[in-house]
Scaffold this active site. Structure first.
Site, PDB file in Angstrom:
ATOM      1  N   HIS A  54      25.921 -22.395  -1.764  1.00  0.00           N
ATOM      2  CA  HIS A  54      26.796 -21.993  -0.728  1.00  0.00           C
ATOM      3  C   HIS A  54      26.384 -22.475   0.545  1.00  0.00           C
ATOM      4  O   HIS A  54      25.219 -22.594   1.171  1.00  0.00           O
ATOM      5  CB  HIS A  54      26.247 -20.339  -0.729  1.00  0.00           C
ATOM      6  CG  HIS A  54      27.263 -19.332   0.417  1.00  0.00           C
ATOM      7  ND1 HIS A  54      28.537 -19.348  -0.192  1.00  0.00           N
ATOM      8  CD2 HIS A  54      27.072 -19.053   1.378  1.00  0.00           C
ATOM      9  CE1 HIS A  54      29.332 -18.774   0.871  1.00  0.00           C
ATOM     10  NE2 HIS A  54      28.259 -18.559   2.061  1.00  0.00           N
ATOM     11  N   ARG A  81      27.985 -14.004  14.875  1.00  0.00           N
ATOM     12  CA  ARG A  81      29.362 -14.673  14.508  1.00  0.00           C
ATOM     13  C   ARG A  81      30.261 -14.974  15.749  1.00  0.00           C
ATOM     14  O   ARG A  81      30.797 -16.113  15.877  1.00  0.00           O
ATOM     15  CB  ARG A  81      30.307 -13.713  13.679  1.00  0.00           C
ATOM     16  CG  ARG A  81      31.196 -14.335  12.949  1.00  0.00           C
ATOM     17  CD  ARG A  81      31.665 -13.112  11.920  1.00  0.00           C
ATOM     18  NE  ARG A  81      32.579 -12.126  12.415  1.00  0.00           N
ATOM     19  CZ  ARG A  81      33.546 -11.340  11.958  1.00  0.00           C
ATOM     20  NH1 ARG A  81      33.748 -11.359  10.799  1.00  0.00           N
ATOM     21  NH2 ARG A  81      34.037 -10.460  12.844  1.00  0.00           N
ATOM     22  N   HIS A 207      37.470 -15.037   0.756  1.00  0.00           N
ATOM     23  CA  HIS A 207      36.446 -15.062   1.597  1.00  0.00           C
ATOM     24  C   HIS A 207      35.520 -13.941   1.569  1.00  0.00           C
ATOM     25  O   HIS A 207      34.391 -13.932   1.322  1.00  0.00           O
ATOM     26  CB  HIS A 207      36.886 -15.368   3.026  1.00  0.00           C
ATOM     27  CG  HIS A 207      35.637 -15.062   3.932  1.00  0.00           C
ATOM     28  ND1 HIS A 207      35.200 -13.882   4.450  1.00  0.00           N
ATOM     29  CD2 HIS A 207      35.097 -16.011   4.497  1.00  0.00           C
ATOM     30  CE1 HIS A 207      34.336 -14.355   5.155  1.00  0.00           C
ATOM     31  NE2 HIS A 207      34.115 -15.626   5.404  1.00  0.00           N
ATOM     32  N   ARG A 210      36.802  -8.029   3.410  1.00  0.00           N
ATOM     33  CA  ARG A 210      37.129  -8.171   4.784  1.00  0.00           C
ATOM     34  C   ARG A 210      38.292  -8.696   5.151  1.00  0.00           C
ATOM     35  O   ARG A 210      39.152  -8.603   5.886  1.00  0.00           O
ATOM     36  CB  ARG A 210      36.045  -8.630   5.909  1.00  0.00           C
ATOM     37  CG  ARG A 210      34.752  -7.935   5.767  1.00  0.00           C
ATOM     38  CD  ARG A 210      33.891  -8.194   6.939  1.00  0.00           C
ATOM     39  NE  ARG A 210      33.740  -9.754   7.281  1.00  0.00           N
ATOM     40  CZ  ARG A 210      32.505 -10.191   6.685  1.00  0.00           C
ATOM     41  NH1 ARG A 210      31.610  -9.594   5.925  1.00  0.00           N
ATOM     42  NH2 ARG A 210      32.269 -11.768   6.841  1.00  0.00           N
ATOM     43  N   HIS A 232      31.964 -13.642  -0.637  1.00  0.00           N
ATOM     44  CA  HIS A 232      30.931 -12.904   0.061  1.00  0.00           C
ATOM     45  C   HIS A 232      31.171 -11.382  -0.350  1.00  0.00           C
ATOM     46  O   HIS A 232      31.980 -11.008  -0.389  1.00  0.00           O
ATOM     47  CB  HIS A 232      31.222 -13.096   1.594  1.00  0.00           C
ATOM     48  CG  HIS A 232      31.049 -14.430   2.198  1.00  0.00           C
ATOM     49  ND1 HIS A 232      32.016 -15.159   2.673  1.00  0.00           N
ATOM     50  CD2 HIS A 232      29.844 -15.151   2.415  1.00  0.00           C
ATOM     51  CE1 HIS A 232      31.486 -16.182   3.277  1.00  0.00           C
ATOM     52  NE2 HIS A 232      30.336 -16.435   2.990  1.00  0.00           N
ATOM     53  N   GLU A 235      27.288  -8.149   2.240  1.00  0.00           N
ATOM     54  CA  GLU A 235      26.151  -8.795   3.129  1.00  0.00           C
ATOM     55  C   GLU A 235      25.677  -7.885   4.263  1.00  0.00           C
ATOM     56  O   GLU A 235      24.575  -7.943   4.582  1.00  0.00           O
ATOM     57  CB  GLU A 235      26.805  -9.915   3.861  1.00  0.00           C
ATOM     58  CG  GLU A 235      26.017 -10.890   4.716  1.00  0.00           C
ATOM     59  CD  GLU A 235      26.455 -11.916   5.271  1.00  0.00           C
ATOM     60  OE1 GLU A 235      27.564 -12.076   5.020  1.00  0.00           O
ATOM     61  OE2 GLU A 235      25.632 -13.088   5.798  1.00  0.00           O
ATOM     62  N   HIS A 269      25.232 -13.268  -1.117  1.00  0.00           N
ATOM     63  CA  HIS A 269      24.416 -12.295  -0.640  1.00  0.00           C
ATOM     64  C   HIS A 269      23.929 -11.068  -1.357  1.00  0.00           C
ATOM     65  O   HIS A 269      23.002 -10.877  -1.534  1.00  0.00           O
ATOM     66  CB  HIS A 269      24.917 -11.920   0.858  1.00  0.00           C
ATOM     67  CG  HIS A 269      25.266 -13.299   1.801  1.00  0.00           C
ATOM     68  ND1 HIS A 269      24.331 -14.340   1.967  1.00  0.00           N
ATOM     69  CD2 HIS A 269      26.413 -13.617   2.294  1.00  0.00           C
ATOM     70  CE1 HIS A 269      24.780 -15.148   2.638  1.00  0.00           C
ATOM     71  NE2 HIS A 269      26.135 -14.695   3.155  1.00  0.00           N
ATOM     72  N   ASP A 320      24.036 -21.824   3.040  1.00  0.00           N
ATOM     73  CA  ASP A 320      24.811 -21.094   3.879  1.00  0.00           C
ATOM     74  C   ASP A 320      24.881 -21.680   5.352  1.00  0.00           C
ATOM     75  O   ASP A 320      25.728 -22.522   5.475  1.00  0.00           O
ATOM     76  CB  ASP A 320      24.513 -19.519   3.895  1.00  0.00           C
ATOM     77  CG  ASP A 320      25.487 -18.589   4.379  1.00  0.00           C
ATOM     78  OD1 ASP A 320      26.546 -19.047   4.452  1.00  0.00           O
ATOM     79  OD2 ASP A 320      25.131 -17.366   4.766  1.00  0.00           O
TER      80      ASP A 320
END
Ligand code: ZN
Length: 454
Positions: A54, A81, A207, A210, A232, A235, A269, A320
């Site tokens: 990842h 983020r 992705h 979300r 993902h 997480e 994760h 990551d």
């Protein structure tokens, strides 16, 4: 035909001495012989080289830029983020290629043979499309052609800004794909990968819950059913709460109730699972794609490693955010997180297999399926993904069998990696990538120009 002769090697049946490995011109292992007297390039310890499962390559260039506290009362994954979104708005395709080359070189020098790239930076700043739908993907592939790493490229499907299907926010405009566009992107990337050596491959990456709807996820599951699927999952706590509000279930629960994850799936994760979710998911054969350094850096939480392992769960390791690329440090950080939580030692070891051996072999197995790559062991027919480690140093001298891996992982660092072959391509020699200086020079040029623009 190339041959390597190793004083010690880790084979599928365990440790072996005086091992001769023949590499075919096709990049695969042709023959493995134990108790061989000599013949071939001599190395001290030969290991199968792992896949890094990842990575978001571009984030390497913002490593260290998010460690000051902002004005908000608490710095979290979500504030990080925002910084990441502001940063990526300045990146050109040329930047992405230079950064990816550095990342792949660092992966190789750390002992990984494969980069599984979870690639969502598709469009221009503001969201306008490049003329070529695969412009950015081609840059990752060009970096792989340059570095010689094994590449599994996972184009990412990214639809929404949250579970409630809100539009993507300003920082997410470069990611968005409609279902049609995503199908076209996959086809274009497959075309691009045909120009790389034949060990390169594609995968599919919805992705997260979300960013993709249940229909979007269904689409991804059906698009390339024989290739790896990565997502993902679980997480962050706010993400779990959001999924619970909209779907009435926690993310892992929802996935288990609506899909049949198996060895094709790698879930990235999984830091927040209940005991029941951990056990239910572990038995499916899906791999947990763990990124312990990034999960520590972002304050994600601690993976339920002991329960996962007791239930037979599989794992792979990724870097990551690439805040730091170090294979041994990823493995060590996972084990240390378990020790700190449980006040115990050698938590992931098992009778007959030390902690280091268990971590390394688990990473080989999960890495191979996550990359959709016939690799993960020194055995005829598999890609020649190999890592040679020096034993003449204070950390490893006179260590034997599992002690070698334990000392490498817990007392050593990447400087012990001497040589790496990715599908037979001998790209790290004497601890350095064969194009090290030039890749660094191009990366520094890229960062200089980036700083002027920001
Ligand atoms: Zn990620």
């Amino acid at each position: 035909m190339t041959a390597i002769w190793a004083k010690h090697a880790l084979l599928p049946e365990g440790w072996a001495e005086n091992v001769r490995v023949e590499l075919g011109v096709d990049g695969r292992i042709a023959k493995v012989e134990t108790g061989s007297s000599s013949g071939g390039e001599r190395v001290e310890l030969l290991l199968p080289a792992m896949a890094n499962v990842h990575s978001h390559a571009f984030q390497r260039a913002m490593a260290g830029l998010s460690e000051a506290r902002g004005l908000q009362s608490r710095d979290t994954f979500w504030t990080w983020r925002q910084i990441m979104y502001r940063f990526l708005d300045h990146l050109t395709p040329e930047d992405v290629e230079a950064i990816a080359a550095l990342v792949q070189m660092e992966m190789l020098e750390a002992g990984y043979a494969t980069n599984v790239e979870f690639h969502y930076l598709h469009h221009q700043p503001g969201g306008a499309r490049y003329d070529n739908v695969a412009e950015m993907s081609e840059r990752i592939a060009a970096a792989a052609a340059r570095t010689g790493i094994g590449l599994t490229l996972l184009p990412v499907h990214y639809q929404f800004g949250g579970v409630d299907r809100r539009p993507r926010g300003p920082g997410q405009r470069r990611f968005g794909t409609t279902p049609d566009e995503f199908g076209r992107l996959l086809e274009a990337v497959e075309g691009t990968l045909r120009h790389l050596p034949s060990d390169a491959g594609i995968g599919v990456a919805p992705h997260s819950l979300r960013a993709v709807s249940p229909e979007g996820l269904e689409l991804c599951v059906n698009l390339r059913p024989e290739r790896p699927l990565h997502m993902h999952l679980a997480e962050q706590i706010p993400e779990i709460e959001e999924v619970e509000v909209v779907y009435g279930r926690r993310p892992v629960e929802w996935l288990l109730d609506n899909h049949s994850p198996d060895r094709r799936w790698t879930l990235i994760h999984l830091t927040h699972m209940t005991v029941d979710e951990t056990r239910r998911l572990a038995v499916t054969g899906a791999a947990a794609g763990l990124c312990p350094i990034t999960e520590s850096s972002l304050g994600d939480g601690i993976f339920n490693g002991t329960i996962w392992k007791e239930a037979g769960g599989r794992l792979g390791f990724g870097s990551d955010s690439n805040v730091r690329i170090s294979l041994v440090e990823e493995l060590r950080t996972l084990e240390y997180s378990q020790r700190l939580r449980d006040s115990a030692r050698a938590v992931l070891a098992e009778p007959g297999r030390s902690t280091g051996r268990m971590l390394y072999e688990a990473g080989l197995d999960g890495g191979a399926t996550a990359a959709g790559r016939e690799s993960g062991a020194i055995a005829p027919g598999l890609w020649a993904d190999l890592c040679a480690v020096s034993l003449f140093n204070p950390v490893l001298y006179a260590r034997e069998r599992d002690e070698i891996l334990d000392s490498f992982i817990f007392a050593g660092d990447d400087s012990l990696v001497r040589d790496v072959w990715a599908a037979g391509r001998h790209v790290v020699r004497n601890g350095r990538h064969v194009d090290h200086e030039q890749i660094i020079a191009e990366y520094l040029g890229c960062i200089g120009r980036l700083q002027e623009r920001m």
